[in-house]
Motif scaffolding. Structure first.
Motif, short mmCIF file in Angstrom:
data_model
loop_
_atom_site.label_atom_id
_atom_site.label_comp_id
_atom_site.label_asym_id
_atom_site.label_seq_id
_atom_site.Cartn_x
_atom_site.Cartn_y
_atom_site.Cartn_z
N PRO A 3 75.62 97.26 60.39
CA PRO A 3 76.66 97.59 61.37
C PRO A 3 76.49 98.93 62.05
CG PRO A 3 77.49 97.84 59.13
CD PRO A 3 76.14 97.22 59.01
N ASP A 4 75.80 99.89 61.40
CA ASP A 4 75.79 101.24 61.97
C ASP A 4 74.45 101.93 61.73
OD1 ASP A 4 76.64 103.60 63.15
OD2 ASP A 4 77.59 104.35 61.32
N PRO A 5 73.37 101.46 62.39
CA PRO A 5 72.07 102.14 62.23
C PRO A 5 72.07 103.48 62.95
CG PRO A 5 71.91 100.44 63.90
CD PRO A 5 73.29 100.32 63.31
N VAL A 6 71.41 104.46 62.33
CA VAL A 6 71.32 105.80 62.92
C VAL A 6 69.85 106.12 63.16
CG1 VAL A 6 71.78 108.26 62.60
CG2 VAL A 6 73.40 106.56 61.71
N GLU A 7 69.51 106.34 64.42
CA GLU A 7 68.14 106.69 64.82
C GLU A 7 68.00 108.21 64.86
OE1 GLU A 7 65.22 106.14 68.72
OE2 GLU A 7 67.02 104.91 68.50
N LYS A 8 67.01 108.75 64.12
CA LYS A 8 66.84 110.19 64.03
C LYS A 8 65.43 110.58 64.47
CE LYS A 8 68.44 112.36 60.47
NZ LYS A 8 68.67 112.79 59.06
N PRO A 9 65.22 110.92 65.75
CA PRO A 9 63.90 111.39 66.18
C PRO A 9 63.51 112.66 65.44
CG PRO A 9 65.31 110.85 68.05
CD PRO A 9 66.19 110.85 66.85
N ILE A 10 62.31 112.66 64.86
CA ILE A 10 61.86 113.81 64.07
C ILE A 10 61.06 114.80 64.92
CG2 ILE A 10 60.53 114.54 62.05
CD1 ILE A 10 63.15 112.99 61.47
N ASP A 11 60.11 114.29 65.68
CA ASP A 11 59.27 115.19 66.47
C ASP A 11 59.10 114.72 67.91
OD1 ASP A 11 57.65 113.02 66.11
OD2 ASP A 11 55.99 114.10 65.17
#
Length: 272
Positions: free
Chosen positions: A197-205
């Motif tokens: 229901p709630d994916p979180v995308e976290k760009p690292i570089d």
């Protein structure tokens, strides 16, 4: 020809098994067949292989094979009235992928798929709650309980190494329900259907020109959908696009390329 199963480990579009059933291996009275995929994950009627015609033989791809375990394909036969004629064939194969990878795919559109790196917490906590009410009467304590649920809040933390894979993962997540497959050993079901229901995308570089992205998400297990594929990997459009590249784009020329429907199923054209 001989009935065969052929495993593939590449992402074209996903690890899979090609199945061919020679009509000579089937009861002469059989009109339709249903193919069963049997493994430690259970006895499953393979999508797009249920109640299909066996006239001239049958070829299809199983895009939902569990990884890292022996899988047996058995063919259930039916006559023209629908009466069962028993089973034939026990074709055994196994599909192994790299440890630490997870393959996520839309079960109804197999071309929508991606391989990701599973991070350390992947599948690390497994919850199967059940509704429970506890009642006390004097020195007696009783509990009323419902059925245990499927898995809830399964950690599916992962990373993609390229922006292309990040886009593919986005397409899988947009599908809603999707299939997760990993290699043993694991306590996760080998064929895990989930919703996130709630994916979180976290760009690292990415902001520095890189392509590494981490995805924090948890999934709730849902029941496997029973309907057949909605978006085929190989369809009429693929054949038409290939024929358009040939000087003689006619039905007759197509008939020389593929003498039968079975031949076309066994030897589809390349994507153009």
């Amino acid at each position: 020809m001989v009935s065969t199963v052929t495993p593939h480990t590449d992402m074209d579009p996903t690890p899979r098994v090609d199945l061919f059933v020679d009509v000579a291996d089937v009861d002469p009275s059989a009109v339709t067949i249903t193919v069963h995929q049997i493994s430690v994950a259970g006895d499953i009627e393979v999508r797009n292989m249920r109640g299909v015609s066996i006239a001239g033989g049958f070829a299809q791809t199983d895009y939902w094979v569990p990884f890292g375990v022996p899988v047996t394909y058995k063919v259930q036969q039916f006559d023209a009235s629908g009466a069962e004629l028993g089973y034939v064939l026990e074709l055994v194969t196994q599909v192994d992928i790299e440890q630490g990878l997870a393959v996520l795919s839309d079960p109804l559109a197999p071309a929508t798929a991606v391989a990701v790196n599973a991070l350390g917490t992947y599948g690390g906590e497994l919850h199967r709650p059940r509704p429970t009410k506890v009642y006390r009467a004097g020195y007696q304590t009783r509990a009323l309980m419902g059925l245990q649920s499927l898995l809830e809040d399964v950690p599916l933390h992962c990373e993609t190494l390229t922006l292309d894979d990040a886009d593919r993962l986005g397409e899988v997540l947009a599908a809603g329900q999707f299939l997760v497959r990993v290699m043993p050993p694991t306590r996760l079901p080998l064929l895990l259907h989930v919703v996130v229901p709630d994916p979180v995308e976290k760009p690292i570089d990415v902001q520095f020109g890189g392509e590494l992205i981490e995805w924090e998400m948890s999934g709730t297990e849902v029941t496997r959908p029973e309907i057949d594929v909605l978006v085929a990997v190989i369809n009429y459009g693929r054949f038409q696009a290939y024929m358009n590249t040939l000087p003689d784009n006619t039905y007759g020329n197509a008939a020389t390329e593929w003498s039968t429907y079975l031949d076309a199923s066994l030897n589809p054209p390349p994507e153009v």
